[in-house]
Write a protein that holds these residues in place. Structure first.
Motif, PDB file in Angstrom:
ATOM      1  N   VAL A 257       0.838  -1.204   0.000  1.00 59.72           N
ATOM      2  CA  VAL A 257       0.000   0.000   0.000  1.00 59.72           C
ATOM      3  C   VAL A 257       0.872   1.252   0.000  1.00 59.72           C
ATOM      4  O   VAL A 257       0.564   2.242  -0.680  1.00 59.72           O
ATOM      5  CB  VAL A 257      -0.958  -0.017   1.204  1.00 59.72           C
ATOM      6  CG1 VAL A 257      -1.742   1.287   1.287  1.00 59.72           C
ATOM      7  CG2 VAL A 257      -1.922  -1.196   1.105  1.00 59.72           C
ATOM      8  N   TRP A 258       1.971   1.246   0.776  1.00 59.35           N
ATOM      9  CA  TRP A 258       2.901   2.382   0.758  1.00 59.35           C
ATOM     10  C   TRP A 258       3.344   2.674  -0.681  1.00 59.35           C
ATOM     11  O   TRP A 258       3.331   3.831  -1.135  1.00 59.35           O
ATOM     12  CB  TRP A 258       4.129   2.070   1.599  1.00 59.35           C
ATOM     13  CG  TRP A 258       4.077   2.393   3.057  1.00 59.35           C
ATOM     14  CD1 TRP A 258       3.997   1.505   4.083  1.00 59.35           C
ATOM     15  CD2 TRP A 258       4.148   3.693   3.676  1.00 59.35           C
ATOM     16  NE1 TRP A 258       4.002   2.168   5.297  1.00 59.35           N
ATOM     17  CE2 TRP A 258       4.094   3.510   5.074  1.00 59.35           C
ATOM     18  CE3 TRP A 258       4.241   4.984   3.180  1.00 59.35           C
ATOM     19  CZ2 TRP A 258       4.136   4.561   5.974  1.00 59.35           C
ATOM     20  CZ3 TRP A 258       4.296   6.044   4.087  1.00 59.35           C
ATOM     21  CH2 TRP A 258       4.241   5.828   5.457  1.00 59.35           C
ATOM     22  N   VAL A 259       3.779   1.631  -1.387  1.00 58.81           N
ATOM     23  CA  VAL A 259       4.279   1.816  -2.756  1.00 58.81           C
ATOM     24  C   VAL A 259       3.163   2.305  -3.669  1.00 58.81           C
ATOM     25  O   VAL A 259       3.361   3.194  -4.511  1.00 58.81           O
ATOM     26  CB  VAL A 259       4.898   0.508  -3.284  1.00 58.81           C
ATOM     27  CG1 VAL A 259       5.229   0.620  -4.774  1.00 58.81           C
ATOM     28  CG2 VAL A 259       6.151   0.164  -2.491  1.00 58.81           C
ATOM     29  N   HIS A 260       1.968   1.733  -3.499  1.00 61.10           N
ATOM     30  CA  HIS A 260       0.835   2.151  -4.327  1.00 61.10           C
ATOM     31  C   HIS A 260       0.516   3.628  -4.143  1.00 61.10           C
ATOM     32  O   HIS A 260       0.345   4.369  -5.121  1.00 61.10           O
ATOM     33  CB  HIS A 260      -0.395   1.301  -3.971  1.00 61.10           C
ATOM     34  CG  HIS A 260      -1.639   1.719  -4.684  1.00 61.10           C
ATOM     35  ND1 HIS A 260      -1.998   1.239  -5.923  1.00 61.10           N
ATOM     36  CD2 HIS A 260      -2.615   2.612  -4.326  1.00 61.10           C
ATOM     37  CE1 HIS A 260      -3.136   1.803  -6.301  1.00 61.10           C
ATOM     38  NE2 HIS A 260      -3.540   2.635  -5.355  1.00 61.10           N
ATOM     39  N   GLU A 261       0.448   4.080  -2.885  1.00 59.44           N
ATOM     40  CA  GLU A 261       0.064   5.476  -2.627  1.00 59.44           C
ATOM     41  C   GLU A 261       1.116   6.452  -3.125  1.00 59.44           C
ATOM     42  O   GLU A 261       0.789   7.488  -3.724  1.00 59.44           O
ATOM     43  CB  GLU A 261      -0.183   5.679  -1.126  1.00 59.44           C
ATOM     44  CG  GLU A 261      -1.296   4.825  -0.534  1.00 59.44           C
ATOM     45  CD  GLU A 261      -2.647   5.085  -1.186  1.00 59.44           C
ATOM     46  OE1 GLU A 261      -2.827   6.139  -1.825  1.00 59.44           O
ATOM     47  OE2 GLU A 261      -3.535   4.221  -1.058  1.00 59.44           O
ATOM     48  N   VAL A 262       2.386   6.145  -2.913  1.00 59.46           N
ATOM     49  CA  VAL A 262       3.420   7.085  -3.366  1.00 59.46           C
ATOM     50  C   VAL A 262       3.495   7.112  -4.889  1.00 59.46           C
ATOM     51  O   VAL A 262       3.891   8.121  -5.485  1.00 59.46           O
ATOM     52  CB  VAL A 262       4.791   6.738  -2.741  1.00 59.46           C
ATOM     53  CG1 VAL A 262       5.516   5.637  -3.504  1.00 59.46           C
ATOM     54  CG2 VAL A 262       5.684   7.976  -2.669  1.00 59.46           C
TER      55      VAL A 262
END
Length: 414
Positions: free
Chosen positions: A70-75
């Protein structure tokens, strides 16, 4: 906190470290996100000012592995400027309201999720992918938006909400432009630049979608044929170019000098010599493109192909051919490269050219002294030659040809 569980910041930071290990080229962006606890955000979301909002309940029930994804998706939303692109789409298409913006959010998710997971990142159970919607991989948010036909009900799909960072529409739970810890547009661009440079430096580490983004983030596609034509026209119209003195029509000043006939300065179509790099490093496709450019160059100087000559050159200059039509030009070569001989041959043609145009991949030595006429270089681009499989890749010296000289106008072809 009235009994409500606090945000598990340690768990989120552990997930971020796992995301950095899986995608090291995104480290600068991941560590730039400012974490904000919010009980209004459905899961996790970002605003256009690079704040990351996290729901304590969502973090508590989600594994560290999924949170890393999710971190990678949002950034990814922020790096790809989905908020700015969403605003432009809304203005262009007249899209208004939460439902329209949610379609943008889903389209942006499809752009990211087609190749962001795997290789150390698990696919979250709730991830929306192009395959899930029956759409092809490898397209952009704008393409997917036009093809999404599912009926998106805001209440049923509220868990898809990634915030204004995904579509540009500010949410009630966001701090807004005046809130604390937001990043300025200049700081955001600096982060994007560092990430793009990291991807371009080691292209084998990143999926194809990220490689494409890195190439276009700060070097958007240009209408190179128009640029090349404009460069040739600019060089051909410069002072002293395409002009010569003629006695065919005496100068008006002759009337002030009885018995003396003065020539007048007459404009003529500029003469152009095109030096084509025919060395082994230039592909047949690029040579075919070079022939098309000869025609375009003729149009740029008023349609006078009779004023254009072509010099084939690899390690030595070959035939100098006048041009009647591009299909009649023969390109000879296939050896090494030394365009200095091509320059010399072009400048020896009679009458002398007003402009020299060089079509090359740039892997050549260049003349040390600027030619006596204006020069335009059409440069076939070359990808990085970094070898990630080399045993000593970090110490491997990459061949970097000399850049075209400052006295040449350079246009990248393709």
């Amino acid at each position: 906190m009235s009994g409500a569980a606090a945000l598990d910041v340690a768990k989120l930071y552990a997930a971020r470290l796992q995301a950095v290990r899986a995608r090291p080229y995104l480290a600068t962006a991941l560590f730039a996100l400012r974490l904000v606890e919010s009980r209004q955000v459905p899961t996790m979301g970002v605003d256009r000012h690079w704040r990351c909002y996290a729901s304590p309940g969502f973090v508590d029930r989600t594994s560290v592995e999924e949170l890393a994804s999710v971190w990678v998706h949002e950034v990814s939303h922020l790096l790809r400027d989905h908020h700015g692109r969403g605003d432009r789409l809304a203005r262009a298409l007249g899209l208004r309201g939460p439902a329209a913006r949610l379609r943008m959010n889903v389209a942006a998710d499809c752009e990211i999720n087609d190749d962001v997971f795997g290789d150390g990142l698990v696919t979250p159970e709730s991830a929306v992918t192009p395959d899930f919607l029956g759409l092809p991989d490898g397209q952009l948010m704008e393409d997917y938006l036009d093809r999404i036909r599912v009926d998106l009900h805001v209440r049923e799909l509220a868990w898809l909400d990634c915030g204004s960072g995904a579509d540009g529409l500010e949410r009630p739970w966001e701090l807004g432009p005046d809130g604390a810890h937001g990043l300025s547009p200049q700081e955001q661009d600096a982060i994007r630049f560092r990430v793009a440079e990291g991807i371009r430096g080691r292209p084998g580490d990143a999926p194809e979608g990220w490689q494409r983004w890195a190439e276009e983030a700060f070097h958007p596609p240009q209408p190179w044929r128009q640029l090349l034509g404009a460069a040739v026209r600019s060089a051909a119209s410069g002072a002293g170019t395409g002009g010569d003195y003629s006695y065919g029509r005496p100068s008006r000043r002759s009337t002030g000098l009885p018995g003396v006939v003065l020539p007048s300065l007459r404009r003529r179509p500029p003469r152009v010599s095109v030096v084509v790099d025919t060395s082994g490093s230039v592909s047949d496709e690029e040579l075919g493109s070079a022939l098309l450019e000869v025609t375009a160059i003729g149009r740029a100087v008023g349609g006078r192909l009779d004023q254009v000559t072509v010099v084939s050159c690899d390690a030595a200059a070959h035939t100098v051919q006048p041009v009647c039509r591009a299909s009649g030009v023969q390109l000879i070569g296939g050896g090494g490269t030394d365009l200095r001989t091509g320059f010399a041959a072009a400048l020896r043609t009679r009458p002398r050219p007003d402009v020299v145009v060089v079509l090359t991949d740039g892997q050549t030595p260049w003349p040390e002294v600027a030619p006596s006429c204006r020069t335009v270089v059409g440069l076939f681009p070359r990808p990085s030659r970094y070898d990630e499989d080399a045993e000593d890749a970090e110490n491997e010296e990459e061949y970097r040809p000399d850049e075209p000289p400052e006295w040449a106008r350079v246009v990248t072809i393709g």
